[in-house]
Design an enzyme around this catalytic site. Structure first.
Site, PDB file in Angstrom:
ATOM      1  N   ASP A 129      -0.242  -1.224   2.558  1.00  0.00           N
ATOM      2  CA  ASP A 129       0.974  -0.863   3.361  1.00  0.00           C
ATOM      3  C   ASP A 129       2.285  -0.826   2.762  1.00  0.00           C
ATOM      4  OD1 ASP A 129       1.054  -3.667   2.863  1.00  0.00           O
ATOM      5  OD2 ASP A 129       1.458  -4.290   4.797  1.00  0.00           O
ATOM      6  N   GLU A 130       2.385  -0.600   1.526  1.00  0.00           N
ATOM      7  CA  GLU A 130       3.609  -0.687   0.777  1.00  0.00           C
ATOM      8  C   GLU A 130       3.744   0.116  -0.281  1.00  0.00           C
ATOM      9  OE1 GLU A 130       5.784  -4.441  -0.786  1.00  0.00           O
ATOM     10  OE2 GLU A 130       4.147  -5.413   0.071  1.00  0.00           O
ATOM     11  N   ASP A 190       7.522   0.193   3.949  1.00  0.00           N
ATOM     12  CA  ASP A 190       6.461  -1.000   4.184  1.00  0.00           C
ATOM     13  C   ASP A 190       6.232  -0.764   5.758  1.00  0.00           C
ATOM     14  OD1 ASP A 190       6.814  -4.529   3.462  1.00  0.00           O
ATOM     15  OD2 ASP A 190       5.572  -3.571   5.083  1.00  0.00           O
TER      16      ASP A 190
END
Length: 357
Positions: free
Chosen positions: A109-110, A11
């Site tokens: 973002d993960e 993350d």
DNA sequence: TCTGGGGTCCTAGGACCC
DNA sequence: TCTGGGGTCCTAGGACCC
């Protein structure tokens, strides 16, 4: 030591704000708020705030107007989706380049990363170094023996750290926390659980899965019980994601009242949605029109449509749906979603967690 | 404080059929 | 004559995620 399978959850830290600071180095250390068109007088919400802005109590989802009031000196920036997508693709490419990594992207973002390793912490730090070298972005990594545990572990690693959560320490670490901390449990579900006398993760873990069926249904009841235990799949699935539909919505800066305005807005939305659909080359099989009346009541109107419909017929059906809009009520948002036929080999919902890609 | 925009999946209830 | 039971499809709405 043996090499065994692990789930890593990677993350990026304050991703959007970090990307903005990279291309505007003079913003480093300042409170940065990204949202909407960057205009606090408009109806919009915060996408991401830098840690400096978060110190003032600003968080994502907060109305931009309120955020600007809390941090008068903040730098407000418009959302630049293309820039974030580009940065994201560099991050994901870095993850895919790691030895033996199976990568399942969850968002900009993960991602989950499936690995086999003796020392998952060492592997996680290797990922952090590689991502930082290639993108200048920092990330946190959760390590787990299931997807759920890896996902929950990441929070304890922030910022830029690593944390491991397994069957052994799950209840020690998570047991006393409110159920809302779990991935897939929000305000509503935690409230309904509380009415059943379940406040904490440990209490949810101890609940009989069948006892949750009357309240939550045959699928979600047992699913929530397993969430409490941190159980579930440990398979990272890298099958390419295939969109089930495309939608567009617009919040009007001033409420709509005229039928002609509604007609124009729906025509515009349908054109945009059909452009996205056309790019996929799959037929539309359903339409959903979303109407938010002022001040804040939302209604939806759905229709199945034949796969054989052409562009004009779909547009006509969208305008048809608009006929269900109540005359005279001011409208603050209109949205249109097109559901598409799915190819047979597309990834099916492998976890009941909604909204996870 | 007053609430974006892009997604996914689940459930209840009515319609329809046998 | 006022009414069963099961299955499936569709619509509307709700909840959650980033």
């Amino acid at each position: 030591m043996n090499s065994i399978p692990w789930v890593l959850h990677v993350d990026l830290d304050q991703f959007i704000a970090a990307v903005e600071v990279l291309r505007h180095p003079e913003l480093a250390g300042k409170p940065v708020i990204v949202g909407g068109r960057g205009d606090p007088t408009e109806r919009a919400v915060v996408s991401t705030a830098s840690y400096e802005a978060r110190a003032f109590g600003v968080g994502s989802g907060m109305p931009l107007r309120i955020a600007a009031r809390k941090v008068p000196d903040a730098v407000l920036l418009p959302v630049d989706a293309e820039a974030y997508l580009e940065a994201s693709e560099n991050v994901m490419a870095t993850l895919r380049a790691q030895p033996g990594a199976v990568v399942q992207v969850l968002g900009w973002d993960e991602a989950f990363v499936g690995i086999t390793a003796e020392d998952p912490e060492a592997y996680a730090r290797q990922i952090q170094v590689a991502v930082l070298e290639r993108t200048q972005l920092h990330c946190s990594v959760g390590i787990g023996d299931t997807l759920v545990r890896a996902k929950n572990a990441t929070d304890f690693g922030k910022p830029a750290g690593v944390f491991r959560l397994t069957k052994e320490n799950w209840l020690d670490v998570m047991g006393a926390k409110p159920t809302k901390e779990l991935w897939g449990v929000g305000n509503k579900i935690s409230g309904r659980l509380a009415k059943l006398g379940i406040q904490t993760v440990a209490e949810l873990a101890a609940a009989d899965p069948q006892s949750l069926v009357p309240e939550f249904g045959p699928k979600m009841g047992p699913w929530y019980a397993s969430l409490g235990r941190g159980d579930g799949s440990s398979t990272v699935d890298d099958t390419p994601w295939v969109a089930r539909g495309h939608s567009r919505e617009t919040t009007f800066q001033s409420n709509l009242t005229e039928p002609s305005q509604i007609h124009d807005a729906v025509t515009q939305l349908a054109g945009d949605v059909l452009k996205d659909v056309a790019a996929e080359g799959r037929p539309v099989i359903g339409l959903t029109l979303k109407v938010r009346y002022a001040p804040f009541t939302t209604k939806t109107h759905a229709r199945k449509i034949p796969e054989t419909f052409d562009r004009d017929e779909v547009l006509a059906r969208a305008l048809d749906l608009a006929g269900a809009i109540e005359a005279g009520r001011p409208i603050r948002l209109l949205g249109l979603r097109a559901e598409m036929a799915m190819p047979d080999d597309a990834r099916k919902g492998h976890t009941p967690t909604r909204g996870g890609w």
